[in-house]
Design a protein around this motif. Sequence first.
Motif, short mmCIF file in Angstrom:
data_model
loop_
_atom_site.label_atom_id
_atom_site.label_comp_id
_atom_site.label_asym_id
_atom_site.label_seq_id
_atom_site.Cartn_x
_atom_site.Cartn_y
_atom_site.Cartn_z
N SER A 89 40.64 37.01 43.68
CA SER A 89 39.75 36.26 42.80
C SER A 89 38.29 36.58 43.10
CB SER A 89 40.00 34.76 42.95
OG SER A 89 41.30 34.42 42.53
N LYS A 90 37.93 36.65 44.37
CA LYS A 90 36.55 36.97 44.75
C LYS A 90 36.17 38.38 44.31
CE LYS A 90 36.33 33.84 48.73
NZ LYS A 90 36.22 33.75 50.21
N VAL A 133 36.66 36.28 32.09
CA VAL A 133 36.52 35.46 33.30
C VAL A 133 36.93 34.02 33.00
CG1 VAL A 133 34.89 34.47 34.95
CG2 VAL A 133 34.74 36.90 34.36
N PHE A 139 37.53 40.04 41.81
CA PHE A 139 37.44 40.00 40.35
C PHE A 139 36.09 39.44 39.91
CE2 PHE A 139 37.95 37.80 36.31
CZ PHE A 139 38.55 38.78 35.52
N ILE A 140 35.66 38.36 40.54
CA ILE A 140 34.38 37.76 40.18
C ILE A 140 33.23 38.71 40.50
CG2 ILE A 140 32.75 35.92 40.78
CD1 ILE A 140 35.16 34.09 41.24
N LYS A 160 40.72 33.92 32.61
CA LYS A 160 41.43 34.12 33.88
C LYS A 160 41.40 32.87 34.73
CE LYS A 160 41.73 37.11 37.96
NZ LYS A 160 43.18 37.37 37.78
N PHE A 161 40.26 32.18 34.72
CA PHE A 161 40.15 31.00 35.58
C PHE A 161 40.39 29.70 34.82
CE2 PHE A 161 37.88 34.29 37.90
CZ PHE A 161 38.46 34.14 39.15
N SER A 193 33.16 41.42 37.95
CA SER A 193 32.77 40.84 36.66
C SER A 193 31.26 40.65 36.60
CB SER A 193 33.48 39.51 36.44
OG SER A 193 34.88 39.68 36.37
N LYS A 253 48.13 32.37 49.49
CA LYS A 253 46.89 31.79 48.97
C LYS A 253 45.67 32.62 49.37
CE LYS A 253 44.31 27.46 48.80
NZ LYS A 253 44.26 26.04 49.27
N GLN A 297 45.39 35.67 47.20
CA GLN A 297 44.94 35.28 45.87
C GLN A 297 43.44 35.02 45.84
OE1 GLN A 297 47.47 31.91 44.98
NE2 GLN A 297 48.99 33.18 43.96
N GLU A 298 42.93 34.37 46.88
CA GLU A 298 41.49 34.09 46.94
C GLU A 298 40.69 35.38 47.06
OE1 GLU A 298 40.95 31.41 50.16
OE2 GLU A 298 41.63 29.64 49.05
#
Length: 216
Positions: A10-11, A208, A13-14, A211-212, A17, A3, A6-7
């Motif tokens: 994700s951070k 985005v 990627f954001i 993806k989310f 972006s 996890k 993954q976080e």
Amino acid sequence: MNKEEQETISKTFIMYSILMIGAFSFIFIEFADEVIEMELRSFDTPIIHYIHGLRTPMLGQFMSAITSIGSITGIMIGMSIALILLYINRKWREGLFLIVTVSGASLLNYFLKWMFKRDRPTLNPLIVEDGYSFPSGHSMVSFSFIGILAYLLTIMVKHNALKLLIMVSFLIIVFLIGLSRIYLGVHYPSDVIAGFAAGGAWLVICIVALKFKVKI
């Protein structure tokens, strides 16, 4: 992958972006400001003269074929094929986002053209186009459409070499579509670049959301 990993992804990627949306938006705003102040002649004119100087009958046929890919008919045919393939593979959500991405880009382009009301160039056009010029609809919508297709393909394939090939192909096709609009004399270079920028910002927003798993 746990996890925490993954976080972290994700951070990251954001963050990227947000940077991309900011960069695309900055480019568009810069050109939009110059359009309002009518100070793009020195930027557009030399590029137009150079590209028009490359004209040949054979290259003209090639550019006409390329520009048709970004036309309404070309986009609709491409979307239909893509949606059928996504349906066969049970990628319904991806198909819905494809529709939203392309429809949103088209509507946004229509609004921006109406807002800026820039007339098309009149320097030796090879074809006739109606409507306003800024930003280029072919550039903006094709960037969004081919971009979302490229993204969907890259998340479906496993080999990095194939992912790279997909992205390079995306860049080449989109670049040629934009170039064809200048070559054919129906858009200024600034129209094309602004179209890429606006389409890029919208594309990243849609990716985005996909993806989310944003509900639409």
